[in-house]
Motif scaffolding. Structure first.
Motif, PDB file in Angstrom:
ATOM      1  N   ILE B 340     -42.089   9.217  30.651  1.00  0.00           N
ATOM      2  CA  ILE B 340     -43.489   9.593  30.806  1.00  0.00           C
ATOM      3  C   ILE B 340     -44.297   9.146  29.615  1.00  0.00           C
ATOM      4  O   ILE B 340     -43.965   9.436  28.470  1.00  0.00           O
ATOM      5  CB  ILE B 340     -43.590  11.111  30.984  1.00  0.00           C
ATOM      6  CG1 ILE B 340     -42.973  11.476  32.315  1.00  0.00           C
ATOM      7  CG2 ILE B 340     -45.012  11.592  30.894  1.00  0.00           C
ATOM      8  CD1 ILE B 340     -42.605  12.924  32.419  1.00  0.00           C
ATOM      9  N   LEU B 342     -47.905   9.542  28.250  1.00  0.00           N
ATOM     10  CA  LEU B 342     -49.179  10.220  28.434  1.00  0.00           C
ATOM     11  C   LEU B 342     -50.187   9.735  27.414  1.00  0.00           C
ATOM     12  O   LEU B 342     -49.842   9.035  26.473  1.00  0.00           O
ATOM     13  CB  LEU B 342     -48.977  11.727  28.316  1.00  0.00           C
ATOM     14  CG  LEU B 342     -48.195  12.275  29.488  1.00  0.00           C
ATOM     15  CD1 LEU B 342     -47.339  13.426  29.047  1.00  0.00           C
ATOM     16  CD2 LEU B 342     -49.117  12.701  30.601  1.00  0.00           C
ATOM     17  N   PRO B 344     -52.387  11.545  25.159  1.00  0.00           N
ATOM     18  CA  PRO B 344     -52.934  12.768  24.600  1.00  0.00           C
ATOM     19  C   PRO B 344     -54.229  12.461  23.868  1.00  0.00           C
ATOM     20  O   PRO B 344     -54.339  11.421  23.223  1.00  0.00           O
ATOM     21  CB  PRO B 344     -51.860  13.236  23.627  1.00  0.00           C
ATOM     22  CG  PRO B 344     -51.100  12.019  23.289  1.00  0.00           C
ATOM     23  CD  PRO B 344     -51.177  11.113  24.467  1.00  0.00           C
ATOM     24  N   GLY B 410     -38.241  15.836  32.788  1.00  0.00           N
ATOM     25  CA  GLY B 410     -38.479  17.184  32.281  1.00  0.00           C
ATOM     26  C   GLY B 410     -37.186  17.844  31.846  1.00  0.00           C
ATOM     27  O   GLY B 410     -36.094  17.297  32.005  1.00  0.00           O
ATOM     28  N   PHE B 454     -47.245  22.082  27.919  1.00  0.00           N
ATOM     29  CA  PHE B 454     -46.890  20.867  28.657  1.00  0.00           C
ATOM     30  C   PHE B 454     -46.117  19.867  27.817  1.00  0.00           C
ATOM     31  O   PHE B 454     -45.049  19.448  28.165  1.00  0.00           O
ATOM     32  CB  PHE B 454     -48.151  20.215  29.241  1.00  0.00           C
ATOM     33  CG  PHE B 454     -48.382  20.625  30.655  1.00  0.00           C
ATOM     34  CD1 PHE B 454     -48.535  21.958  30.967  1.00  0.00           C
ATOM     35  CD2 PHE B 454     -48.414  19.702  31.675  1.00  0.00           C
ATOM     36  CE1 PHE B 454     -48.714  22.361  32.274  1.00  0.00           C
ATOM     37  CE2 PHE B 454     -48.597  20.084  32.997  1.00  0.00           C
ATOM     38  CZ  PHE B 454     -48.747  21.414  33.293  1.00  0.00           C
ATOM     39  N   HIS B 455     -46.675  19.443  26.723  1.00  0.00           N
ATOM     40  CA  HIS B 455     -45.982  18.445  25.914  1.00  0.00           C
ATOM     41  C   HIS B 455     -46.592  18.392  24.515  1.00  0.00           C
ATOM     42  O   HIS B 455     -47.588  19.045  24.243  1.00  0.00           O
ATOM     43  CB  HIS B 455     -46.035  17.069  26.566  1.00  0.00           C
ATOM     44  CG  HIS B 455     -47.419  16.555  26.805  1.00  0.00           C
ATOM     45  ND1 HIS B 455     -48.138  15.876  25.858  1.00  0.00           N
ATOM     46  CD2 HIS B 455     -48.237  16.654  27.875  1.00  0.00           C
ATOM     47  CE1 HIS B 455     -49.316  15.550  26.353  1.00  0.00           C
ATOM     48  NE2 HIS B 455     -49.406  16.021  27.559  1.00  0.00           N
ATOM     49  N   TYR B 463     -51.505  22.245  26.444  1.00  0.00           N
ATOM     50  CA  TYR B 463     -51.233  23.374  27.346  1.00  0.00           C
ATOM     51  C   TYR B 463     -52.033  23.220  28.635  1.00  0.00           C
ATOM     52  O   TYR B 463     -53.115  22.639  28.649  1.00  0.00           O
ATOM     53  CB  TYR B 463     -51.640  24.698  26.677  1.00  0.00           C
ATOM     54  CG  TYR B 463     -50.851  25.057  25.440  1.00  0.00           C
ATOM     55  CD1 TYR B 463     -49.654  25.759  25.540  1.00  0.00           C
ATOM     56  CD2 TYR B 463     -51.299  24.707  24.173  1.00  0.00           C
ATOM     57  CE1 TYR B 463     -48.939  26.115  24.405  1.00  0.00           C
ATOM     58  CE2 TYR B 463     -50.589  25.051  23.030  1.00  0.00           C
ATOM     59  CZ  TYR B 463     -49.408  25.762  23.156  1.00  0.00           C
ATOM     60  OH  TYR B 463     -48.691  26.116  22.028  1.00  0.00           O
ATOM     61  N   PHE B 464     -51.499  23.764  29.707  1.00  0.00           N
ATOM     62  CA  PHE B 464     -52.246  23.759  30.969  1.00  0.00           C
ATOM     63  C   PHE B 464     -51.657  24.840  31.876  1.00  0.00           C
ATOM     64  O   PHE B 464     -50.651  25.459  31.546  1.00  0.00           O
ATOM     65  CB  PHE B 464     -52.139  22.378  31.639  1.00  0.00           C
ATOM     66  CG  PHE B 464     -53.087  22.173  32.793  1.00  0.00           C
ATOM     67  CD1 PHE B 464     -54.422  22.518  32.687  1.00  0.00           C
ATOM     68  CD2 PHE B 464     -52.637  21.608  33.984  1.00  0.00           C
ATOM     69  CE1 PHE B 464     -55.298  22.312  33.740  1.00  0.00           C
ATOM     70  CE2 PHE B 464     -53.502  21.391  35.042  1.00  0.00           C
ATOM     71  CZ  PHE B 464     -54.834  21.738  34.914  1.00  0.00           C
TER      72      PHE B 464
END
Lengths: 393, 471
Positions: B340, B342, B344, B410, B454-455, B463-464
């Motif tokens: 993954i 992402l 950020p 994950g 989250f990561h 966060y989510f």
């Protein structure tokens, strides 16, 4: 609003061997497909006046048109790079068609390619959302698994019935793909293999997912009135539809997850241009966006081939098999031919082009005159439908 | 009448049987089970859970401060209290502060809130305390520790319990500690720790507050004492003249574990859940000294009995299937590299806080359509910027469709992907499901929202919201 019908002719096409092309770079695949198309059209590379390039992987091939200009040495002509998720290949052809139709250019080339096997990731995209968290871990299989789960629920199919129904699509496409020398996968599978395959994203198993492939495909187009100068059997564009969602389905209020409005709208646009009233009867073959087997099932309904909720009956009856009433994915589809994203719309068009010229080999559909190519991209959020015919009028 | 207006607690649903730890290392099990924060939880998310449980039924607009107490804050520099306050959807014009580095952080925050309210500076302040401490693998600490959080809303009116008196002692002793370099809790020789640290200081504070307030052991219905293990507090209580059988609050060591700086507050919530009007509770924390409180339960206690507290948290559990999972949850083993990638962005997270943290959707003032995330142009009627924000975090929902994804990677596959239809106007929320058995997921399953980590791409925590089966 004018129709694109009979304004554009495809006079040459090429497609490289799709698959895990570890020993070929994007440039090798583009050269392979483009020189096949040049030869097919009987043109010299210098005859090309404008080019459109479709690819989604900008972050590893760079921006702009260099990825096309470089391998083919297309020096000085305009190159436009387009991206529209999995409809990207179609988008290249669509925009080239408009430029030629308006008289700006006589000969244009549309190129689509993708080099997925250099990414190190075995599947199609994970968590590449536009926001740091909102699409975290979104994968293509899970987005379409949402469809499968909800479709099975809405139409009362048990997981077993549902999985068996979509497995039949995998079996059909593997059979078709086994007859195409350029397809990624060329092996038939059994229903049992498909149903019992390891789960990728429940309820979708390995054989419900399309090939993750490298590939390139090319079309050379001209104005319809110029086409016969190049060949006796040009293929004409009969209609182009493109539709885009305004919110990703995942967040869209009321989205029913049993079909895609974008496919329905794109098809309506293309049918109206082509004058098609009854797609099931009037279309001779279709090559559609079977990124997952469940996608092909709902496409039957979205394109109006099967009534809503009734695709299973047609699947069971063999309606879409090579010898069926309306053959779908005669070349194996994304499932077996493979899905190098930017190339797919053009690869589909390549199959229809060959079929309408009677060059379908073992896969030839009898009396094929009208063919449909369909792409569906994004979350999904965009769809393109293109219609082709082998005669004017 | 300054005191406690509301309470909430949170015990993560995962439990690890201590025999499993003993078996993994070939060591003796201390028996029972401990709570384990899920891989997507930390002290901040647990504090959020406790805060939201505490706020249920309260007016969030009236909260004028929020404190976050922990020895395991996810940040060394950055106020987690501000994140908790935002996620709990409190006003911006409030005082937020972090209390850290001590097992007494929770009670220090309570004392500070109390004084602030007494001084008239604020009418109500929320105190959250959470801990997720790591015992060295194979150590007894690894078995004894648990993860959890509690929240207390303090105020000057409508209190369910008044805080009558406070007394503290301070004592520098390097008995239990972590330096700025340490991942795991360290301690000195246990007999010395027990005699000269814990027992001596607890006695000083508890005797001190009884003397100060003129009370004797028999004046208390319950005594709530910090305890490092299942036994030490019993001897301590006896030596102070309390009856362990009737007066001593269960420290939840056998069911939850020692939840660190949150323990005194978690146990106080536990005591309040059982309390009757007129009960008097003695609370004492420990850590380089001790804070003691005399708490008097009021007639209003009954109105708090529907809060999500300790009893409910202890009752809800899912057993971890292996010790290895625990190691993975706490990042104590390396897992296969994630594909993954992402993007950020601190500025994106900041700009989208209203829906990322506050979980607000938009409700169109024209056609009433509710959308998530917030949409400036209405999906239904195209009206522009004419919406009111609606909070979706405390609304129930149902699974509209789902997938169990083995490709998404994950810590704990399969990733349960869901489309949730909120009870708030049918808003659709695409989110991951957590704290669930993938086999229980089905279309129509009732769910609730939960705030998760989250990561840590980009060097900061993202966060989510996720959903979990409504329980």
């Amino acid at each position: 609003m004018e129709s694109i019908k009979d304004k554009i002719a495809i006079i040459g096409m090429g497609c490289c061997k799709f698959g895990e092309n570890w020993n070929k770079g994007p440039e090798d695949m583009i050269i392979e497909a483009a020189y096949e198309a040049y030869e097919d059209a009987g043109i010299d590379p210098k005859d090309i006046q404008a080019a459109w390039l479709g690819t989604v992987g900008a972050h590893w091939i760079g921006m702009g048109g260099l990825a096309l200009a470089d391998p083919l040495k297309l020096q000085g002509i305009p190159i436009t790079r387009v991206e529209n998720w999995c409809a990207t290949g179609h988008e290249a052809l669509r925009n080239a068609s408009f430029a030629v139709a308006c008289g700006m250019y006589d000969i244009a080339i549309a190129v689509g390619f993708e080099k997925l096997k250099d990414t190190g990731f075995p599947g199609l995209g994970v968590g590449r959302g536009m926001h740091p968290v909102m699409e975290m871990r979104r994968t293509a299989p899970s987005s379409f698994a949402f469809i499968a789960t909800r479709y099975f629920h809405a139409y009362g199919l048990s997981p077993e019935e549902g999985k068996e129904t979509i497995a039949k699509i995998a079996v059909k496409n593997h059979k078709n793909g086994s007859m195409h020398p350029k397809a990624h996968f060329q092996r038939e599978i059994t229903l049992e293999q498909a149903v019992k395959a390891p789960i990728i994203a429940w309820p979708l198993g390995l054989f419900d997912c399309c090939g993750n492939s490298d590939g390139a495909a090319v079309a050379i187009i001209t104005r319809a009135d110029l086409a016969k100068k190049f060949r006796d059997d040009p293929i004409y564009i009969k209609g182009i539809g493109l539709s885009q969602n305004s919110m990703m389905p995942h967040f869209q209020p009321g989205f029913d997850w049993t079909g895609f409005e974008v496919t329905q709208i794109a098809a309506k646009q293309a049918y109206e241009q082509a004058g098609i009233k009854n797609p099931r009867k009037e279309i001779d073959l279709a090559v559609v966006h079977d990124c997952f087997t469940i996608t092909e099932l709902i496409i039957y309904e979205d394109l109006g081939f099967s009534p809503k909720g009734k695709a299973k009956e047609d699947i069971d009856a063999g309606t879409f098999a090579l010898d069926g009433e309306l053959p779908v994915n005669t070349d194996g589809g994304l499932k077996c031919f493979g899905h190098p994203v930017g190339a797919s719309g053009l690869r589909m068009s390549y199959e229809i082009y060959k079929q309408l010229q009677g060059k379908g080999d073992k896969r030839q559909v009898k009396n094929a005159e009208i063919g449909l190519a369909h792409t569906l991209g994004g979350h999904p959020s965009v769809s393109c439908v293109m219609l082709y015919g082998n005669d004017l009028g | 009448m300054v005191g406690i207006k509301s309470y909430g607690a949170y015990i993560p649903i995962s439990r690890m049987n201590r025999d499993m730890i003993g078996n993994a290392w070939g060591t003796r099990s201390i028996g029972g089970e401990r709570s384990v924060a899920n891989y997507d939880e930390d002290s901040l998310t647990m504090a959020v859970e406790a805060a939201i449980n505490c706020l249920n039924g309260e007016d969030r607009q009236e909260v004028e401060g929020l404190f976050f107490a922990s020895t395991t804050s996810p940040y060394k520099e950055k106020a987690c209290s501000s994140i908790v306050a935002t996620v709990a959807d409190l006003n911006k014009e409030i005082w937020t502060s972090d209390f850290a580095n001590s097992l007494r952080a929770g009670t220090s925050a309570v004392r500070t809130a109390l004084n602030t309210i007494k001084s008239g500076e604020a009418k109500s302040i929320m105190v959250t305390a959470a801990d997720c401490r790591l015992g060295t693998p194979r150590s007894v600490d690894e078995q004894t520790f648990g993860d959890g959080a509690a929240a207390l809303l303090l105020g000057d009116s409508d209190v369910i319990a008044t805080i009558e008196d406070v007394y503290s002692v301070s004592d520098d002793i390097t008995d239990v500690w972590r330096t700025d370099q340490d991942t795991f809790v360290r301690s000195w020789e246990d007999r010395w720790v027990l005699i000269n640290g814990y027992t001596k200081n607890m006695k000083a504070a508890i005797s001190g507050i009884m003397k100060k307030s003129g009370l004797t052991p028999k004046d208390f219905t319950k005594v709530v004492m910090y305890t490092p293990d299942a036994r030490s507090h019993i001897d301590l209580a006896k030596s102070l003249g309390f009856d362990p059988k009737t007066q001593l609050q269960d420290p939840l060591i056998t069911t939850v574990g020692n939840v660190g700086s949150a323990q005194p507050l978690v146990l106080l919530v536990s005591a309040l859940e059982e309390a009757k009007p007129g009960d008097r509770i003695l609370l004492a924390s420990y850590g380089d000294g001790s804070d003691a409180f005399v708490i008097q339960v009021t007639d209003a206690i009954e109105k708090a009995k529907n809060k999500r507290g300790v009893k409910r948290g202890v009752g809800l559990k899912m057993m971890l299937s292996s010790y290895e999972k625990y190691l993975a949850y706490r990042q104590l083993v390396s897992l296969p590299e994630e594909f993954i990638k992402l993007f950020p962005s601190a500025s994106v997270m900041w700009r989208t806080q209203k829906w990322v943290l506050r979980c607000h959707g938009s409700k169109c003032k024209h056609c009433g359509l509710v959308s998530f995330p917030i949409q400036r142009v209405c999906f239904g009627c195209h009206s522009r910027d004419e919406f009111e924000e609606v909070r979706l975090s405390d609304k129930k929902g149902k699974v509209f469709t789902y997938s169990l994804d083995n490709l998404a990677g994950g810590v704990d596959p399969p990733t349960v992907q869901t489309i949730v239809e909120s009870e708030e106007g049918g808003a659709r929320i695409y989110c991951l499901m957590t704290d669930c058995n993938p086999k229980e997921v089905k279309v129509g399953l009732p769910v609730e929202m939960t705030f998760r980590r989250f990561h840590r791409e980009g060097g900061f925590y993202n966060y989510f919201w996720k959903c979990r089966p409504a329980r």
